[in-house]
Design an enzyme around this catalytic site. Structure first.
Site, mmCIF file in Angstrom:
data_model
loop_
_atom_site.group_PDB
_atom_site.id
_atom_site.type_symbol
_atom_site.label_atom_id
_atom_site.label_comp_id
_atom_site.label_asym_id
_atom_site.label_seq_id
_atom_site.Cartn_x
_atom_site.Cartn_y
_atom_site.Cartn_z
ATOM 1 N N TYR A 222 0.874 -1.288 -0.055
ATOM 2 C CA TYR A 222 0.200 0.027 -0.056
ATOM 3 C C TYR A 222 0.783 1.182 -0.093
ATOM 4 O O TYR A 222 1.723 1.341 0.823
ATOM 5 C CB TYR A 222 -1.167 -0.033 1.275
ATOM 6 C CG TYR A 222 -1.584 1.292 1.299
ATOM 7 C CD1 TYR A 222 -2.608 1.690 0.686
ATOM 8 C CD2 TYR A 222 -1.368 2.280 2.277
ATOM 9 C CE1 TYR A 222 -3.524 2.520 0.429
ATOM 10 C CE2 TYR A 222 -2.084 3.375 2.375
ATOM 11 C CZ TYR A 222 -2.942 3.834 1.379
ATOM 12 O OH TYR A 222 -4.029 4.707 1.535
ATOM 13 N N HIS B 202 -4.195 16.080 -2.199
ATOM 14 C CA HIS B 202 -4.511 16.127 -0.986
ATOM 15 C C HIS B 202 -4.518 17.738 -0.347
ATOM 16 O O HIS B 202 -4.888 17.993 0.865
ATOM 17 C CB HIS B 202 -3.818 15.297 0.022
ATOM 18 C CG HIS B 202 -4.122 14.000 -0.329
ATOM 19 N ND1 HIS B 202 -4.424 13.196 -1.398
ATOM 20 C CD2 HIS B 202 -4.467 12.874 0.497
ATOM 21 C CE1 HIS B 202 -4.871 11.980 -1.357
ATOM 22 N NE2 HIS B 202 -4.817 11.739 -0.027
ATOM 23 N N ASN C 61 1.192 11.424 6.232
ATOM 24 C CA ASN C 61 0.213 10.171 7.113
ATOM 25 C C ASN C 61 0.714 10.430 8.447
ATOM 26 O O ASN C 61 1.359 9.496 9.009
ATOM 27 C CB ASN C 61 0.726 9.023 6.512
ATOM 28 C CG ASN C 61 -0.400 8.014 6.583
ATOM 29 O OD1 ASN C 61 -0.257 6.747 6.677
ATOM 30 N ND2 ASN C 61 -1.737 8.512 6.825
ATOM 31 N N TYR D 12 -18.395 29.200 47.922
ATOM 32 C CA TYR D 12 -17.673 27.828 47.342
ATOM 33 C C TYR D 12 -16.539 28.417 46.510
ATOM 34 O O TYR D 12 -15.406 28.226 46.195
ATOM 35 C CB TYR D 12 -18.681 26.975 46.374
ATOM 36 C CG TYR D 12 -19.518 26.129 47.306
ATOM 37 C CD1 TYR D 12 -19.343 26.269 48.657
ATOM 38 C CD2 TYR D 12 -20.127 25.244 46.755
ATOM 39 C CE1 TYR D 12 -20.174 25.075 49.548
ATOM 40 C CE2 TYR D 12 -21.097 24.463 47.442
ATOM 41 C CZ TYR D 12 -21.042 24.186 48.766
ATOM 42 O OH TYR D 12 -21.650 23.574 49.664
ATOM 43 N N ARG E 26 -13.607 29.084 48.800
ATOM 44 C CA ARG E 26 -13.316 28.026 49.841
ATOM 45 C C ARG E 26 -12.750 26.954 48.835
ATOM 46 O O ARG E 26 -11.870 26.113 49.205
ATOM 47 C CB ARG E 26 -14.458 27.783 50.661
ATOM 48 C CG ARG E 26 -14.310 26.686 51.540
ATOM 49 C CD ARG E 26 -15.276 26.616 52.799
ATOM 50 N NE ARG E 26 -16.639 27.090 52.595
ATOM 51 C CZ ARG E 26 -17.550 26.177 52.684
ATOM 52 N NH1 ARG E 26 -17.595 24.988 52.920
ATOM 53 N NH2 ARG E 26 -18.780 26.899 52.212
ATOM 54 N N PHE F 96 -2.363 6.041 12.634
ATOM 55 C CA PHE F 96 -2.872 7.627 11.917
ATOM 56 C C PHE F 96 -4.056 7.905 12.704
ATOM 57 O O PHE F 96 -4.186 9.479 12.700
ATOM 58 C CB PHE F 96 -2.883 7.524 10.516
ATOM 59 C CG PHE F 96 -3.818 6.732 9.777
ATOM 60 C CD1 PHE F 96 -5.148 6.484 10.211
ATOM 61 C CD2 PHE F 96 -3.438 5.430 9.278
ATOM 62 C CE1 PHE F 96 -5.930 5.490 9.640
ATOM 63 C CE2 PHE F 96 -3.989 4.634 8.697
ATOM 64 C CZ PHE F 96 -5.439 4.452 9.114
ATOM 65 N N GLU G 31 -12.489 4.878 4.861
ATOM 66 C CA GLU G 31 -12.301 5.684 6.138
ATOM 67 C C GLU G 31 -13.576 5.992 6.899
ATOM 68 O O GLU G 31 -14.102 7.055 6.690
ATOM 69 C CB GLU G 31 -11.480 6.930 5.729
ATOM 70 C CG GLU G 31 -10.218 6.636 5.185
ATOM 71 C CD GLU G 31 -9.374 7.561 4.299
ATOM 72 O OE1 GLU G 31 -10.108 8.928 4.532
ATOM 73 O OE2 GLU G 31 -8.523 7.482 3.854
#
Length: 504
Positions: A52, A82, A194, A278, A281, A327, A412
Site C-alpha cells: 500500500y 491532498h 500520514n 464556594y 473556599r 494515524f 475511512e
C-alpha cells in the site's frame, strides 16, 4: 540545537522550537534506522508484490496497481491532490511545531522515508521556511492529510510559504533560503503526510497555554480571596492531604503561600465568619481538577509526539511492511476535548469571584469597584464580559470527537475530528486567559480600595506588576485595553515571574 531521535522529544523542547526558533538535527542512531527502513521500501518497490502506498493507489484506490515508471508521479499526485485545506493558516509557531513533530516521528524509522528527504524537512525548519498550512480540512483519520500535504508541497517547490507581508510561492522561498526542491521516491509523499502531527502540534501549544492559565488562576484566586477578606484556612495542607489529588494539593499550596503574610487577611482573622462561599473556599478543588485533566492531556501529547503514526509501517528488522491504523487521531481528539471541558470550571469559578468583587452586598466594597458609583460605572461591564466569555467556553466544550463522518468512499468509515478538537481547545485557552485577566483586574482594584491595609509580599509584587501596565481606576475608562494588557502579562509568564518560586 535539539537532537531528534524519535523517542525523547519533550513538550518543553517543542515549545523552544516553536517559539524561540531552536534548531534541530537527527541523531546518528536515528539516521541509521531511517536508512534501514528505506532499504526495505526500495526492495519492495522493485518487486512485484503489492504494498500500500508504494506501488498501489491510496484510500479507496488501494487495490489499483501502479506501474514502476509511475511511482514518482504517484507520490507527487498524492501531495497535490491532498492539498485541499481551507481557512486561515496555522500560525508560524504551530507550523514549526508540526514540522518538528513530523521530523521526530520520521526519525523513528518506521516510515520508509529517505535520509535526504528527512534532512530536507529539517533544513526547511532550521532555515525558517514556514509553509502556509490552512487550518481547516482535516478529519483526523489517515492523519491530518490536507495540512501535511500543504506543508510537504513546499519541499518539492510548490505550495506557499508564510512571510512577513504575504504568502510567497514555495520555489521562491526555497531559492531565497538556498535550498533546492526534492524529488520524491516511492512512499515518500505518503510518509510526509500520514500522521497526526498538525493536530498534535496545535494541542501541545494549547496545553502549554492551559497550564499557564491554571497557574495564573491560582494567583488570581489568591488576590480575590484576600481582597474579599476570605479565609486562608481552607488551603491548609492537612485538608488537602486527606483528599490527595496532585492538582488539588498544588493549587492549595500555591494559594496558601501567596496569601501568607497578608495584612488584609490578618485584619479579619477573628471576625467570627464561619466559612466562605464556594468560589473562594473550593478554589483549590476546582483548579486542581483542571490540573488533573491537563496532566492526562500532557501524558497523551508526550506519547503521541514520540510515536510512529504512519501507514503502512515499515519494520526493518524483519523486512515486513504492514498496514495498520496508528494515524487515527482519537487519542488527540479526546484529549483536546478534555482540555476544552476542563478549562470551563476554571473560568466559571473565576467569573464568580469577579462577580463577588463588584457586588457590594457580597464584597463590602464600593459597587463595581468605583468610589463614585452612579456617575461612574467602574468595572460593571468587565464582569459582563467575563460572563459572556465564560458562556462562550461552555459552547466550545461540546466535544468534537463524538462526531464522525465517513470519507474516501467509506474506506475511512470512522474518523476522529482531532484537528477540529485541537483548534477548539486552542480557542478555549485564549478565552480562559481573558476571564482570569478580568478577575486579576478587579482584584487589584479591590486591593487598592482596601488601603492602607496591604496584601502579602507575594501578592503585592503581583499587584505592582499589574499597576506597571494598568493604573488604578479612578475616572471611568475603557477596560478593554487593560484586560488585554493583563492577558499579555499572563501569556509572557511575567505574572508568574512576579511570584517566582511560589507558583507551580
Amino acid at each position: 540545537m535539539i537532537l531528534l531521535d524519535g523517542s525523547t522529544l519533550t513538550i518543553e523542547q517543542l515549545l523552544a522550537i516553536a517559539d524561540r526558533g531552536e534548531t534541530v538535527a537527527l541523531t546518528g542512531a536515528a539516521r541509521d534506522r531511517v536508512r534501514a527502513s528505506r532499504a526495505v521500501v526500495d526492495r519492495r518497490a522493485r518487486g512485484d508484490s503489492p504494498a500500500y502506498g508504494i506501488n498501489t493507489g491510496f484510500g479507496s484506490f488501494a487495490d489499483v496497481r501502479i506501474a514502476p515508471e509511475a511511482l514518482e508521479t504517484l507520490q507527487l499526485n498524492l501531495l497535490r491532490s491532498h492539498a485541499a485545506g481551507l481557512g486561515d493558516p496555522l500560525p508560524v509557531r504551530a507550523v514549526r511545531a508540526t514540522m518538528a513533530l513530523r521530523a521526530n516521528v520520521l526519525a523513528k524509522g518506521f516510515s520508509g522515508i529517505s535520509v535526504d528527504t528527512l534532512e530536507a524537512l529539517i533544513a526547511l525548519l532550521n532555515c525558517g521556511v514556514h509553509p502556509r498550512v490552512p487550518s481547516r480540512g482535516s478529519v483526523g483519520a489517515s492523519g491530518d492529510l490536507a495540512p501535511l500535504a500543504h506543508l510537504a508541497l513546499v519541499l518539492i517547490g510548490e505550495g506557499e510559504v508564510l512571510d512577513d507581508q504575504e504568502g510567497i510561492r514555495g520555489a521562491e522561498a526555497l531559492a531565497r533560503a538556498g535550498l533546492a526542491p526534492i524529488r520524491l521516491g516511492p512512499k515518500e509523499g505518503l510518509a510526509l503526510i500520514n500522521g497526526t502531527q498538525p493536530s498534535t502540534a496545535v494541542l501541545a501549544l494549547a496545553l502549554a497555554g492551559a497550564e499557564q492559565v491554571a497557574r495564573a488562576a491560582d494567583i488570581a484566586a489568591a488576590l480575590s480571596i484576600d481582597a474579599l477578606r476570605g479565609s486562608i484556612h481552607p488551603f491548609e495542607a492537612r485538608i488537602h492531604e486527606a483528599r490527595p489529588f496532585g492538582g488539588q494539593l498544588t493549587s492549595a499550596a500555591n494559594i496558601e503561600r501567596l496569601m501568607r503574610g497578608s495584612g488584609i487577611n490578618h485584619s479579619h482573622e477573628h471576625c467570627g465568619k464561619v466559612q466562605d462561599a464556594y468560589s473562594l473556599r473550593c478554589a483549590a478543588q476546582v483548579h486542581g481538577a483542571t490540573r488533573e485533566a491537563l496532566r492526562f492531556v500532557r501524558d497523551t501529547v508526550l506519547v503521541e509526539a514520540n510515536s510512529a503514526t504512519d501507514n503502512p509501517m515499515v519494520f526493518a528488522d524483519t523486512g515486513d511492511i504492514v498496514s495498520g491504523g496508528n494515524f487515527h487521531g482519537a487519542p488527540i481528539a479526546i484529549s483536546a476535548d478534555l482540555l476544552a471541558v476542563a478549562l470551563v470550571p476554571l473560568a466559571t469559578i473565576s467569573e464568580r469571584r469577579t462577580d463577588r468583587l463588584v457586588d457590594p452586598t457580597l464584597s463590602g466594597l464600593p459597587a463595581f469597584l468605583t468610589r463614585d458609583g452612579g456617575l461612574k460605572s467602574g468595572y460593571m461591564l468587565a464582569q459582563v464580559t467575563a460572563a459572556a466569555v465564560a458562556s462562550e467556553m461552555k459552547s466550545l466544550a461540546h466535544p468534537a470527537g463524538v462526531d464522525t463522518i465517513p470519507t474516501s468512499a467509506n474506506k475511512e468509515d470512522h474518523v476522529s475530528m482531532s484537528m477540529t478538537a485541537a483548534l477548539k481547545a486552542e480557542t478555549s485557552v485564549s478565552r480562559a486567559r481573558e476571564v482570569v485577566a478580568i478577575e486579576i483586574l478587579c482584584a487589584c482594584q479591590a486591593i487598592d480600595l482596601l488601603a492602607p491595609l496591604a496584601s502579602s509580599p507575594a501578592l503585592q509584587r503581583v499587584h505592582q506588576l499589574v499597576r506597571s501596565r494598568v493604573p488604578m481606576l479612578d475616572d471611568d475608562r475603557a477596560p478593554a485595553p487593560d484586560i488585554v494588557a493583563i492577558t499579555e502579562l499572563i501569556a509572557s509568564n511575567a505574572l508568574e515571574g512576579a511570584c517566582a518560586g511560589l507558583v507551580k
